[in-house]
Design a protein around this motif. Sequence first.
Motif, short mmCIF file in Angstrom:
data_model
loop_
_atom_site.label_atom_id
_atom_site.label_comp_id
_atom_site.label_asym_id
_atom_site.label_seq_id
_atom_site.Cartn_x
_atom_site.Cartn_y
_atom_site.Cartn_z
N GLY A 1 0.85 -1.18 0.00
CA GLY A 1 0.00 0.00 0.00
C GLY A 1 0.88 1.22 0.00
N ALA A 2 0.69 2.11 0.97
CA ALA A 2 1.50 3.33 1.07
C ALA A 2 2.62 3.20 2.10
CB ALA A 2 0.60 4.50 1.44
N VAL A 3 2.84 1.98 2.60
CA VAL A 3 3.83 1.75 3.65
C VAL A 3 5.04 1.00 3.08
CG1 VAL A 3 4.27 0.62 5.87
CG2 VAL A 3 2.05 1.71 5.42
N ARG A 4 6.24 1.53 3.32
CA ARG A 4 7.48 0.84 2.94
C ARG A 4 7.92 0.01 4.13
NH1 ARG A 4 10.00 -0.20 -1.14
NH2 ARG A 4 9.10 1.56 -2.26
N ILE A 5 8.21 -1.27 3.90
CA ILE A 5 8.55 -2.21 4.97
C ILE A 5 9.97 -2.72 4.77
CG2 ILE A 5 7.96 -4.40 6.08
CD1 ILE A 5 5.05 -3.89 5.13
N TYR A 6 10.77 -2.60 5.84
CA TYR A 6 12.14 -3.10 5.86
C TYR A 6 12.23 -4.22 6.89
CZ TYR A 6 13.64 1.13 3.39
OH TYR A 6 13.82 2.12 2.47
N PRO A 7 12.40 -5.47 6.46
CA PRO A 7 12.59 -6.56 7.43
C PRO A 7 14.05 -6.60 7.91
CG PRO A 7 12.50 -7.43 5.20
CD PRO A 7 12.28 -5.95 5.10
#
Length: 115
Positions: free
Chosen positions: A9-15
């Motif tokens: 969506g509009a969220v950038r995710i860094y694992p």
Amino acid sequence: MTTSSYLQGAVRIYPAEGTAGDGNVLILTDDVSRYDVFEVHSYGGNFTVEVSFDGTEWTNAVQLEDRGQTTLTLVTTGVNGPLYAARMKAPYVRLKQSGATDFEGYLLCGNLIGS
């Protein structure tokens, strides 16, 4: 080396991808200056978050809001379990393990609705 990320969506995710160990960098963002809300979902180990304006000089640990508390609680070291958040503008963010227990979790980058 920048951590790989994905857009949901509009969220950038860094694992967490780095090599676990006390003081090791587990998440290092590329330029995230378009975002102003950062959240850490931790489900293993302790951590600190630092920011940089040039990608080379880093601050001390920034204060995070512990979203697991019923009253406003600010911490510089997050622990396993709660959700932590900060509202700030910084081009580069990194997350470091704090302590011997391996950190497991994610850094989420987004924008405050209506801002």
